[in-house]
Design an enzyme around this catalytic site. Sequence first.
Site, mmCIF file in Angstrom:
data_model
loop_
_atom_site.group_PDB
_atom_site.id
_atom_site.type_symbol
_atom_site.label_atom_id
_atom_site.label_comp_id
_atom_site.label_asym_id
_atom_site.label_seq_id
_atom_site.Cartn_x
_atom_site.Cartn_y
_atom_site.Cartn_z
ATOM 1 N N GLU A 1 1.165 -1.695 -0.051
ATOM 2 C CA GLU A 1 -0.307 -0.269 -0.254
ATOM 3 C C GLU A 1 0.667 1.405 0.073
ATOM 4 O O GLU A 1 1.669 1.851 0.853
ATOM 5 C CB GLU A 1 -1.035 -0.284 1.718
ATOM 6 C CG GLU A 1 -1.504 1.188 1.717
ATOM 7 C CD GLU A 1 -3.092 0.522 2.008
ATOM 8 O OE1 GLU A 1 -3.781 1.811 2.872
ATOM 9 O OE2 GLU A 1 -3.597 -0.100 2.810
ATOM 10 N N HIS B 1 -1.863 10.202 -0.424
ATOM 11 C CA HIS B 1 -1.989 8.840 -0.427
ATOM 12 C C HIS B 1 -2.354 8.974 -1.882
ATOM 13 O O HIS B 1 -1.541 8.068 -2.842
ATOM 14 C CB HIS B 1 -3.436 8.122 0.179
ATOM 15 C CG HIS B 1 -3.482 6.494 -0.476
ATOM 16 N ND1 HIS B 1 -2.820 5.605 -0.075
ATOM 17 C CD2 HIS B 1 -4.636 5.922 -1.393
ATOM 18 C CE1 HIS B 1 -3.560 4.316 -0.294
ATOM 19 N NE2 HIS B 1 -4.283 4.561 -0.766
ATOM 20 N N LYS C 1 -7.174 0.036 11.157
ATOM 21 C CA LYS C 1 -7.425 -0.916 9.906
ATOM 22 C C LYS C 1 -5.724 0.373 9.604
ATOM 23 O O LYS C 1 -4.474 -0.015 9.379
ATOM 24 C CB LYS C 1 -7.628 -0.071 8.678
ATOM 25 C CG LYS C 1 -7.327 -0.774 7.511
ATOM 26 C CD LYS C 1 -6.657 -0.494 6.332
ATOM 27 C CE LYS C 1 -6.709 -1.278 5.132
ATOM 28 N NZ LYS C 1 -5.571 -0.281 4.723
ATOM 29 N N ASP D 1 3.254 -14.172 12.357
ATOM 30 C CA ASP D 1 1.963 -14.282 11.954
ATOM 31 C C ASP D 1 1.237 -13.169 12.087
ATOM 32 O O ASP D 1 1.474 -12.882 12.959
ATOM 33 C CB ASP D 1 1.689 -15.853 13.359
ATOM 34 C CG ASP D 1 0.401 -16.366 12.206
ATOM 35 O OD1 ASP D 1 -0.072 -15.538 11.950
ATOM 36 O OD2 ASP D 1 0.181 -16.944 13.360
#
Length: 425
Positions: free
Chosen positions: A83, A375, A261, A277
């Site tokens: 991202e 972004h 998030k 993990d």
Amino acid sequence: MSVNSRLPGFYKLSPAERFRTIVEASGLAESELASLASSSESMLAIADRMIENVIGTLPVPVGIAANFTINGRDYFIPMATEEPSVVAAASNMASVARIHGGFHTSSNQPIMISQIQVVGAKDPQGARLRLYERRQELLDLANEQDPVLVKLGGGAKEIEVRIVEAASTNYVVVHLIVDVRDAMGANAVNTMAEALAPLVSEIAGARVLLRILSNKADLRLARVRATYDREALGGADVVDGIIDAYAFAAADPYRAATHNKGIMNGITAAVLATGNDTRAVEAGAHSHAAANGRYTSLSHYEKDSAGNLVGTMELPMAVGLVGGATKSHPVAQAAVKLLGVTSAQELAEVIVAVGLAQNTGALRALAAEGIQKGHMSLHARNIAFAAGARGDEIEQVAAKMKQEGHVRLDKAERVLAEIRTPVDS
């Protein structure tokens, strides 16, 4: 065409043979699937040892977040993510945090819980107390399974016995509490739980069903705080905007999901880069966000007496330096070496610092120019490439889209066509 996914003996084949089998069975041209095959034979061999039915690898970009000072020490932070803006945002907020000493962290001992589920106990409360009466016997048996861990100072430390009320019955659930030292700990605690199952069944007078760790690692918390300079953030209005954005997430689970998030953008990237993990860490974080019965923000923001922004966060962080991909994947090994961490606790603290920096960067963008500006500025290059731009064309197309305020594939294709069309003389 229809395909038949029944492939007897597929797992016995080499990765190259599996790839050829999939090409033939799918009915697709080999050129359409060629990107799935790994160009590195050594990486393919490693991948084939890590998971089943391997046919290739998926390289993920690894960037370095700079500017991080954590507990007075500087770190280069490897981050594996696809991202745009994630690495840039973390690095930017780390530079702001440096003004007031960087990030300050602490953590619990590396404690993991394994659950042993007892089904059908006639006297659940009696069974619960009988298990407590045999506590030392249970702990001794658990520690016999991993004498090396015990020698290192870890091992089974305690048991907790709970009565869990389900829809039609009550389960007796034994929690085996284990110090796993520098491991993530899943294999260690699961092995201990398996060994304890027959004795637990005998003591409880009922059948044992599940024997598995819990990813709600709320005894293994990592904490971080940082002070962000008011002026470096953009002034008092930006600080107030960040606090309002945080308050929205704290109050509203719809906002909290995206807010958290953003935190995990940083955390998951660092976890993945070090071969840990990601699913376990994410499960632990999101369960912690709902620990009080309502999903809310993992982070907290407030102002100090000088009007600077103070960010804090506490969440489970079950990561390790031994076992799993951390020891078998050469990229993960290099990432850990670059970090220079010497314990799982230190790694956990570094990772939560990245998460807080990432969150602050996202909130600053929201409170100041809006999230899309930064972004989409970075995303424009990806769109330009997808439209077919190559070399210097990528920056030209990206710059033109940003200038026009539309970062879309159709716009990129139009701009690229204009660049490639000679101007009439």
